[in-house]
Design a protein around this motif. Sequence first.
Motif, short mmCIF file in Angstrom:
data_model
loop_
_atom_site.label_atom_id
_atom_site.label_comp_id
_atom_site.label_asym_id
_atom_site.label_seq_id
_atom_site.Cartn_x
_atom_site.Cartn_y
_atom_site.Cartn_z
N MET A 64 0.77 -1.12 0.00
CA MET A 64 0.06 -0.01 0.01
C MET A 64 0.76 1.25 -0.03
SD MET A 64 -2.97 0.92 2.74
CE MET A 64 -3.72 2.50 2.88
N GLU A 65 0.67 1.93 -0.98
CA GLU A 65 1.43 3.46 -1.07
C GLU A 65 0.77 4.36 0.04
OE1 GLU A 65 3.81 4.67 -3.07
OE2 GLU A 65 4.15 2.46 -3.75
N LEU A 66 1.58 5.06 0.74
CA LEU A 66 1.30 6.01 2.04
C LEU A 66 2.15 7.31 1.57
CD1 LEU A 66 1.75 3.96 5.18
CD2 LEU A 66 -0.31 4.44 3.78
N ASP A 67 1.31 8.27 1.79
CA ASP A 67 1.68 9.75 1.34
C ASP A 67 1.90 10.18 2.65
OD1 ASP A 67 -0.73 10.67 1.99
OD2 ASP A 67 -1.40 11.11 0.14
N LYS A 68 2.63 11.75 2.43
CA LYS A 68 2.72 12.43 3.70
C LYS A 68 1.51 12.71 4.83
CE LYS A 68 4.98 16.62 5.21
NZ LYS A 68 5.38 18.00 4.80
N LEU A 69 0.16 12.78 3.99
CA LEU A 69 -0.74 12.91 4.62
C LEU A 69 -1.30 11.52 5.58
CD1 LEU A 69 -3.01 15.13 2.34
CD2 LEU A 69 -2.08 15.67 4.73
N ASP A 70 -1.18 10.15 4.75
CA ASP A 70 -1.39 9.16 5.54
C ASP A 70 -0.41 8.95 6.76
OD1 ASP A 70 -3.27 8.33 3.57
OD2 ASP A 70 -1.91 7.45 2.12
N ARG A 71 0.78 9.30 6.69
CA ARG A 71 1.63 9.28 7.69
C ARG A 71 1.69 10.00 8.55
NH1 ARG A 71 5.07 9.09 3.29
NH2 ARG A 71 6.01 11.08 3.82
N ARG A 72 1.11 11.21 8.31
CA ARG A 72 0.55 12.33 9.65
C ARG A 72 -0.80 11.48 10.18
NH1 ARG A 72 0.53 18.03 6.90
NH2 ARG A 72 -0.16 18.53 9.06
N ILE A 73 -1.68 11.22 9.48
CA ILE A 73 -2.72 10.58 10.11
C ILE A 73 -2.46 9.31 10.99
CG2 ILE A 73 -4.59 9.17 9.70
CD1 ILE A 73 -5.28 10.85 7.06
N LEU A 74 -1.78 8.57 10.93
CA LEU A 74 -1.17 7.32 11.33
C LEU A 74 -0.47 7.87 12.80
CD1 LEU A 74 0.11 4.93 8.68
CD2 LEU A 74 -1.99 4.73 10.15
N HIS A 75 0.26 8.76 12.44
CA HIS A 75 1.02 9.53 13.81
C HIS A 75 -0.12 10.07 14.69
CE1 HIS A 75 4.09 11.66 16.05
NE2 HIS A 75 3.33 12.58 15.91
N GLU A 76 -0.97 10.74 14.04
CA GLU A 76 -1.83 11.59 15.26
C GLU A 76 -2.74 10.25 15.79
OE1 GLU A 76 -2.09 14.37 16.43
OE2 GLU A 76 -0.38 15.03 15.03
N VAL B 162 -8.64 7.46 6.50
CA VAL B 162 -8.61 6.41 7.73
C VAL B 162 -9.50 5.11 7.34
CG1 VAL B 162 -9.61 5.96 10.01
CG2 VAL B 162 -8.46 7.97 9.29
N LYS B 163 -10.40 5.18 6.77
CA LYS B 163 -11.39 3.80 6.08
C LYS B 163 -10.36 2.94 5.37
CE LYS B 163 -15.36 1.46 5.41
NZ LYS B 163 -14.97 0.03 5.37
N ARG B 164 -9.56 3.71 4.24
CA ARG B 164 -8.91 2.93 3.26
C ARG B 164 -7.97 2.08 4.04
NH1 ARG B 164 -4.13 4.56 0.91
NH2 ARG B 164 -4.49 6.41 1.53
N MET B 165 -7.16 2.63 5.02
CA MET B 165 -6.03 2.03 5.88
C MET B 165 -6.58 1.04 6.66
SD MET B 165 -3.14 5.10 6.71
CE MET B 165 -4.48 6.61 6.99
N GLN B 166 -7.90 1.29 7.27
CA GLN B 166 -8.35 0.11 7.98
C GLN B 166 -8.77 -1.21 7.21
OE1 GLN B 166 -11.82 2.37 9.60
NE2 GLN B 166 -10.86 2.51 11.58
N ASP B 167 -9.43 -0.86 5.94
CA ASP B 167 -9.62 -1.89 5.01
C ASP B 167 -8.36 -2.71 4.19
OD1 ASP B 167 -12.25 -1.16 5.48
OD2 ASP B 167 -12.46 -0.25 3.25
N GLU B 168 -7.34 -2.12 4.41
CA GLU B 168 -6.04 -2.62 3.76
C GLU B 168 -5.26 -3.39 5.19
OE1 GLU B 168 -4.35 -2.61 1.02
OE2 GLU B 168 -6.25 -1.63 -0.17
N GLY B 169 -5.82 -3.35 6.43
CA GLY B 169 -5.19 -4.08 7.40
C GLY B 169 -4.11 -3.07 8.06
N LEU B 170 -3.94 -1.81 7.46
CA LEU B 170 -2.99 -1.25 8.29
C LEU B 170 -3.22 -0.71 9.52
CD1 LEU B 170 -0.26 0.06 7.27
CD2 LEU B 170 -1.19 2.07 6.76
#
Length: 157
Positions: A1-13, A40-48
């Motif tokens: 799964m490709e994660l961009d800067k916003l995804d990483r910030r979301i995960l951090h928070e 967030v939903k996409r990262m949940q669905d991907e199992g991240l």
Amino acid sequence: MELDKLDRRILHELQRDGAITNTELAERVGLSATPCARRVKRMQDEGLIMGQTIVLSAAALGLKLSALVQVSMDRHTPDRFERFESEILKHPEVIECLLITGQSADYQLKVVVPDMDYYQEFLLNTLTRIEGVADVHSSFIMRKVLDTTALPLMHLT
């Protein structure tokens, strides 16, 4: 799964505060609420993102003794390991069980109990009675220098 800067910030928070509202999360990462919720939903669905938990204070709950316990098995067979693992899952005092290598032990457990008397009872009447347990070595945690569930995200692209 490709994660961009916003995804990483979301995960951090989310690692900092899993109970944060989507609105507050979106504000912290610089998005509007709907796109943030979609990510967030996409990262949940991907199992991240696997779920959310509340971290309790062991000391405040009277669980003042923590031990790292190395367990060696008498035989290295799948049935021995399966039996041990199914038995250890029955004991809420064990909050972590790892099958390890590079040590003389086969498993490392993290055990949290009220006091040494309770630990002694658990050790002698539970742990050492599990079929296949050959040897047990206990180390007691004196102070937590670092205690986190947050995963490092700096390597993600």
